[in-house]
Design a protein around this motif. Structure first.
Motif, PDB file in Angstrom:
ATOM      1  N   ASN A  63       1.094  -1.258  -0.046  1.00  0.00           N
ATOM      2  CA  ASN A  63       0.043   0.050  -0.018  1.00  0.00           C
ATOM      3  C   ASN A  63       0.977   1.249   0.042  1.00  0.00           C
ATOM      4  N   GLY A  64       0.172   2.445  -0.047  1.00  0.00           N
ATOM      5  CA  GLY A  64       0.772   3.560  -0.259  1.00  0.00           C
ATOM      6  C   GLY A  64       1.093   4.465   1.368  1.00  0.00           C
ATOM      7  N   THR A  67       4.861   5.795   5.863  1.00  0.00           N
ATOM      8  CA  THR A  67       5.554   4.626   6.591  1.00  0.00           C
ATOM      9  C   THR A  67       5.837   3.520   5.576  1.00  0.00           C
ATOM     10  N   ILE A  93      -5.793   5.946  -4.622  1.00  0.00           N
ATOM     11  CA  ILE A  93      -6.445   6.465  -3.626  1.00  0.00           C
ATOM     12  C   ILE A  93      -5.842   7.797  -2.936  1.00  0.00           C
ATOM     13  N   GLU A  95      -3.183   9.766  -2.889  1.00  0.00           N
ATOM     14  CA  GLU A  95      -1.991  10.390  -2.197  1.00  0.00           C
ATOM     15  C   GLU A  95      -0.962  11.134  -3.267  1.00  0.00           C
ATOM     16  N   GLY A 155      -0.157   0.375   5.542  1.00  0.00           N
ATOM     17  CA  GLY A 155       0.017   1.058   6.745  1.00  0.00           C
ATOM     18  C   GLY A 155      -1.274   1.347   7.051  1.00  0.00           C
ATOM     19  N   GLY A 157      -3.650   4.699   9.019  1.00  0.00           N
ATOM     20  CA  GLY A 157      -3.812   6.011   9.349  1.00  0.00           C
ATOM     21  C   GLY A 157      -5.066   6.479  10.190  1.00  0.00           C
ATOM     22  N   MET A 162      -6.372  11.181   7.337  1.00  0.00           N
ATOM     23  CA  MET A 162      -6.421  10.517   6.006  1.00  0.00           C
ATOM     24  C   MET A 162      -7.413  11.091   4.905  1.00  0.00           C
ATOM     25  N   GLU A 184      -8.202   4.318   9.322  1.00  0.00           N
ATOM     26  CA  GLU A 184      -8.213   4.226   7.880  1.00  0.00           C
ATOM     27  C   GLU A 184      -7.152   3.183   7.377  1.00  0.00           C
ATOM     28  N   PHE A 186      -6.048   0.815   3.658  1.00  0.00           N
ATOM     29  CA  PHE A 186      -6.304   0.709   2.181  1.00  0.00           C
ATOM     30  C   PHE A 186      -7.820   1.194   1.702  1.00  0.00           C
TER      31      PHE A 186
HETATM   32  O1  F6P Z   1      -3.181   6.153   1.408  1.00  0.00           O
HETATM   33  C1  F6P Z   1      -2.609   4.962   1.604  1.00  0.00           C
HETATM   34  C2  F6P Z   1      -2.279   4.525   3.219  1.00  0.00           C
HETATM   35  O2  F6P Z   1      -1.584   3.180   3.327  1.00  0.00           O
HETATM   36  C3  F6P Z   1      -3.622   4.466   3.783  1.00  0.00           C
HETATM   37  O3  F6P Z   1      -4.564   3.454   3.726  1.00  0.00           O
HETATM   38  C4  F6P Z   1      -3.027   4.787   5.341  1.00  0.00           C
HETATM   39  O4  F6P Z   1      -4.257   5.158   6.084  1.00  0.00           O
HETATM   40  C5  F6P Z   1      -2.004   5.735   5.143  1.00  0.00           C
HETATM   41  O5  F6P Z   1      -1.536   5.406   3.756  1.00  0.00           O
HETATM   42  C6  F6P Z   1      -0.931   5.649   6.089  1.00  0.00           C
HETATM   43  O6  F6P Z   1      -0.289   6.770   5.840  1.00  0.00           O
HETATM   44  P1  F6P Z   1       1.246   7.231   6.810  1.00  0.00           P
HETATM   45  O7  F6P Z   1       2.128   5.799   6.750  1.00  0.00           O
HETATM   46  O8  F6P Z   1       1.775   8.286   6.095  1.00  0.00           O
HETATM   47  O9  F6P Z   1       0.700   7.538   7.897  1.00  0.00           O
END
Ligand code: F6P
Length: 253
Positions: A63-64, A67, A93, A95, A155, A157, A162, A184, A186
C-alpha cells in the motif's frame, strides 16, 4: 538499563499479541510522532520481518503512505531469497505521487533488485467505470497477482488525517466525521468498533480478500495512531503481524 528496557518491550509485545489476538507484535522503542526518523526503525523492523517470513519466490502486495515509503528505503537485496514481485494493493487513493503504492512498489523493486507491476487506475472510480476497468487486460493481470500475493504490507492512518490528506469530497468528509471514523487502511474507514463506515471506491484488494493472504504486515507507529490501530485490528485477520512503536503500543495496552 538497556536490558530492562528490552525486557519491558518484549513483555509489552506478548501482552499485545494476546489482547489484539494477532500473530505477532513487534515494537520499536520511542514514539514516531516526536521522532520522525523512527519511521526508518519501523522500516528496518519490517525489512527484517519480511526476510524471516519469505523464502523462495513471492508476490508482495503493498500500500501507499509515508510509512510504506520508509519501509522501501530500508530494503536491501540481501533480504531476498528467490525472486520477489511487488504489486500495488489498491488504486491510487489520492496520495501524493511519492506516497502512492505504484511509486513505492517501484522503489521496493529497485532496492531489492526485484520486479514490480503498475496498477493503471484512478483514485476513485464510479460503479460503471469500475465494471469496465476491471476488464482491461493490464489491470486484470495485476488484480490476479494481488489475489495470489503471499504477503500484504500496509499502513494504517488516522481517519480524519487521511480524509484531509486525500482530496475527499465535502460530502464524504461529512459522512466520515458523522460516523465517528477513527482509523483508515487501504481505502476503508473504521469506527472504534472496527466497523467499516466508509470506503473509497477504487480497484484492487478488498477487505473480504484479506483472510486469504497468508501473511499480512501492518506497519503503523506514533501515539496519535493508537485509536486507528486499535479500531482496524478489531477486524484484521489473525495472521496479522503488527509492527509499531512504544508511543502507539502504550496506548493499546
Ligand atoms: O493512502 C495509503 C495509506 O496506506 C492509507 O491506507 C493509510 O491510512 C496511510 O496511507 C498511512 O499513511 P502514513 O504511513 O503516511 O501515516
Amino acid at each position: 538499563s538497556v536490558m530492562r528496557e528490552v525486557a519491558g518491550i518484549n513483555q509489552m509485545e506478548k501482552e499485545l499479541e494476546k489482547k489484539l489476538q494477532i500473530k505477532r507484535v513487534i515494537i520499536v522503542a520511542g514514539d514516531s510522532d516526536h521522532s520522525p526518523w523512527l519511521k526508518k526503525e519501523l522500516g528496518l523492523a519490517t525489512a527484517n520481518c519480511m526476510k524471516s517470513l519469505l523464502k523462495g519466490n513471492n508476490i508482495i502486495a503493498v500500500n501507499g503512505g509515508t510509512t510504506m515509503a520508509a519501509v522501501a528505503e530500508m530494503l536491501t537485496p540481501n533480504i531476498v531469497d528467490g525472486e520477489w514481485l511487488f504489486v500495488p494493493a489498491r488504486g491510487g487513493i489520492g496520495e501524493d505521487v511519492k506516497n502512492q503504492a505504484n511509486t513505492i512498489c517501484s522503489m521496493m523493486a529497485d532496492r531489492t533488485a526485484s520486479k514490480h507491476r503498475v496498477l493503471y487506475a484512478p483514485d476513485e472510480v464510479s460503479k460503471e467505470m469500475y465494471k469496465s476497468i476491471v476488464k482491461d487486460a493490464r489491470i486484470n493481470e495485476v488484480l490476479q497477482l494481488i489475489k495470489s500475493a503471499s504477503l500484504l504490507i500496509h499502513g494504517i492512518g488516522d481517519a480524519i488525517t487521511m480524509a484531509e490528506r486525500r482530496s475527499t469530497s465535502a460530502s464524504d468528509l461529512e459522512k466520515i466525521v458523522q460516523a465517528e471514523a477513527v482509523g483508515e487502511a487501504f481505502g476503508y474507514y473504521f469506527n472504534e468498533d472496527g466497523e467499516v463506515v466508509h470506503k473509497v471506491q477504487t480497484i484492487g484488494l478488498r477487505l473480504e480478500n484479506l483472510s486469504t493472504v497468508p501473511n499480512v504486515i501492518a506497519v503503523a507507529g506514533g501515539s496519535s495512531k493508537s485509536k486507528a490501530i486499535s479500531a482496524y485490528l478489531k477486524k484484521a485477520p489473525p495472521s496479522t503481524i503488527l509492527i509499531t512503536d512504544e508511543g502507539a503500543a502504550k496506548n493499546l495496552i
